[in-house]
Design a protein around this motif. Structure first.
Motif, PDB file in Angstrom:
ATOM      1  N   UNK A 120      -7.207   5.416   3.655  1.00 30.51           N
ATOM      2  CA  UNK A 120      -6.963   3.974   3.701  1.00 30.51           C
ATOM      3  C   UNK A 120      -8.131   3.262   3.032  1.00 30.51           C
ATOM      4  N   UNK A 121      -7.810   2.414   2.042  1.00 33.54           N
ATOM      5  CA  UNK A 121      -8.877   1.694   1.337  1.00 33.54           C
ATOM      6  C   UNK A 121      -8.959   0.263   1.854  1.00 33.54           C
ATOM      7  N   UNK A 122      -8.352  -0.660   1.117  1.00 33.39           N
ATOM      8  CA  UNK A 122      -8.480  -2.082   1.478  1.00 33.39           C
ATOM      9  C   UNK A 122      -7.241  -2.607   2.207  1.00 33.39           C
ATOM     10  N   UNK A 123      -6.338  -1.727   2.572  1.00 31.27           N
ATOM     11  CA  UNK A 123      -5.110  -2.089   3.295  1.00 31.27           C
ATOM     12  C   UNK A 123      -4.161  -2.969   2.472  1.00 31.27           C
ATOM     13  N   UNK A 124      -4.347  -2.950   1.140  1.00 34.52           N
ATOM     14  CA  UNK A 124      -3.385  -3.651   0.281  1.00 34.52           C
ATOM     15  C   UNK A 124      -2.079  -2.865   0.281  1.00 34.52           C
ATOM     16  N   UNK A 125      -0.970  -3.583   0.433  1.00 35.71           N
ATOM     17  CA  UNK A 125       0.316  -2.891   0.479  1.00 35.71           C
ATOM     18  C   UNK A 125       0.637  -2.249  -0.864  1.00 35.71           C
ATOM     19  N   UNK A 126       1.253  -1.073  -0.820  1.00 32.31           N
ATOM     20  CA  UNK A 126       1.619  -0.346  -2.037  1.00 32.31           C
ATOM     21  C   UNK A 126       3.034  -0.725  -2.478  1.00 32.31           C
ATOM     22  N   UNK A 127       3.270  -0.617  -3.785  1.00 30.61           N
ATOM     23  CA  UNK A 127       4.624  -0.873  -4.297  1.00 30.61           C
ATOM     24  C   UNK A 127       5.603   0.162  -3.778  1.00 30.61           C
ATOM     25  N   UNK A 128       5.103   1.360  -3.604  1.00 30.23           N
ATOM     26  CA  UNK A 128       5.938   2.410  -3.011  1.00 30.23           C
ATOM     27  C   UNK A 128       5.052   3.288  -2.136  1.00 30.23           C
ATOM     28  N   UNK A 129       5.685   3.938  -1.143  1.00 28.26           N
ATOM     29  CA  UNK A 129       4.918   4.743  -0.198  1.00 28.26           C
ATOM     30  C   UNK A 129       4.231   5.923  -0.863  1.00 28.26           C
TER      31      UNK A 129
END
Length: 441
Positions: free
Chosen positions: A115-124
């Motif tokens: 886990x880095x900056x908790x930015x949501x990913x475009x896909x899992x």
């Protein structure tokens, strides 16, 4: 992190067994070490971790519901999936809307490193090893419920039951060292917790892989004897043990021990030898009868729980009734009834004689009815006896509940002073809700 306001919040939801709960607790402590604040799943959090189960029926549907629930609370939250279902079907979970990270059996204990900056990913994103690489052991225990803790002593399974995916999800059988288990038990004791429940995938197999090798340095009996000496733990409970691994010596020791309680949960799965053979279980029903008789001989007041599966391929009406009558005549206390559901990559999924869903549901209902009768009969047999109750911590509709050492559920009007305390009582009557009332002694 300079102030409590800036601390990131993490929440957890656990599906499935006691083993999953012990591992969630351990994963949660790793977040706390990294400076995260743990909050309830219903509260807004920066990251939601869902510990999945492959045994639960409709596991995928349940997972999607929990993801939606988390995103409803915070639509910008980072969603991570771990656990058995995440190991078996990582791509499937990663494709669910809103899921950012899926970790397999090996990776889940290192979740904070993914886990880095908790930015949501475009896909899992998926990080999942081959299950053959899962040959290491991570000790775990849960501290959440003040009255009891789940202590993991073993992981994985070498059995080849034809309906089961757990070996594919958790790998080979391996064990914690006795020293490490005793240290964890001591840590639990220091938290003021009165009861420990031993958990694992196949705990009767304890000792295999204890020091990374296949031969047994210690047995489950050695572990039981060592734990019985831990100071401060009032009660030790064996969560579930295979009938072929529940040796006479274990039963005899429990009957005389300081802390182990007279409560056994012994999986049966079917009362038909024909079905047991198709399931590739390692015993026949005669062994099961022998184990129940041995327990009752050593501890007549013991509580015995049973796992049973209905609707396995090839289970005709006659074979189901064989199971029903077998259980009806057996001196057991309650049933955990599972409706068979198909699992990919198992032998059973290819077997003939598929039982229609409507028939599975009917059989499940019949066995649940039998379970209620069994529990009531066991509770009736305990009325008038003196028992020790450990009280729980929750106010349920004005009552506090607790369990006797032999797993009779009791209740009395709410009193916060009773929480996490042991009291001698006399069981007096069964209320309309099936829970037992008592008098303090």
């Amino acid at each position: 992190m300079t102030s409590s306001e800036e601390r990131k919040k993490v929440a957890f939801h656990t599906l499935g067994c006691k083993l999953n709960f012990s591992e969630t607790s351990t994963i949660a402590r790793s977040f706390e070490t990294e400076g995260f604040e743990r909050v309830d799943f219903e509260q807004p959090a920066d990251i939601y971790v869902i510990n999945t189960c492959s045994v639960t029926e409709n596991a995928d549907r349940q997972f999607k519901q929990i993801v939606r629930k988390a995103l409803k609370t915070n639509d910008k939250a980072f969603i991570a999936a771990v656990g058995c279902y995440a190991q078996l079907k990582p791509e499937e979970l990663a494709s669910v809307d809103g899921v950012d990270l899926v970790l397999g059996a090996k990776e889940k204990f290192d979740i904070t490193q993914y886990i880095d900056d908790l930015t949501k990913n475009n896909e899992g994103q998926v990080h999942s090893c081959e299950i053959s690489e899962t040959d290491f052991y991570v000790g775990s225990y849960s501290i959440g419920d003040r009255t009891r803790a789940f202590l993991k002593v073993q992981d994985g399974c070498d059995y080849k039951c034809t309906y089961c995916t757990i070996p594919m999800a958790r790998g080979i059988s391996r064990s914690d060292t006795i020293d490490n288990i005793l240290k964890n038990a001591q840590k639990i004791s220091e938290q003021g917790i009165k009861e420990i429940v031993l958990t694992g995938v196949n705990i009767g197999d304890y000792g295999k892989g204890e020091f990374g090798n296949k031969k047994h340095e210690h047995t489950f009996l050695d572990l039981v004897k060592a734990l019985d000496e831990v100071e401060g733990i009032e009660r030790l409970r064996i969560s579930s043990i295979e009938p072929n691994l529940l040796k006479d010596e274990i039963i005899d020791f429990v009957s005389k021990s300081n802390a182990f309680v007279p409560h056994f949960h012994v999986p049966l799965q079917s009362g038909s030898n024909e079905i047991l053979k198709k399931m590739k279980r390692r015993y026949l029903r005669e062994v099961y009868v022998d184990r129940v008789e041995k327990i009752k001989e050593a501890m007549p007041h013991a509580c015995i729980g049973v796992d049973v599966i209905v609707g396995f391929p090839g289970e005709t009406d006659e074979l189901f009734l064989e199971t029903y009558h077998f259980l009806s005549e057996l001196e057991v206390s309650y049933l955990h009834v599972f409706t068979y559901s198909e699992r990919d990559n198992t032998e059973a999924v290819l077997m003939e004689g598929v039982v229609p869903d409507v028939v599975r549901a009917k059989r499940s209902k019949m066995l649940r009815g039998l379970s209620a009768k069994k529990r009531n009969a066991f509770y009736q047999s305990q009325l008038g006896t003196e028992r020790i109750v450990l009280f729980e911590g929750e106010n349920k509709q004005g009552y506090i509940h607790g369990f006797t050492e032999n797993y009779v559920k009791v209740k009395t009007p709410w009193n916060p002073e009773l929480v996490n305390t042991l009291h001698k009582v006399k069981l007096t009557k069964i209320d309309s809700d099936g829970i037992v009332r008592f008098d303090f002694l």
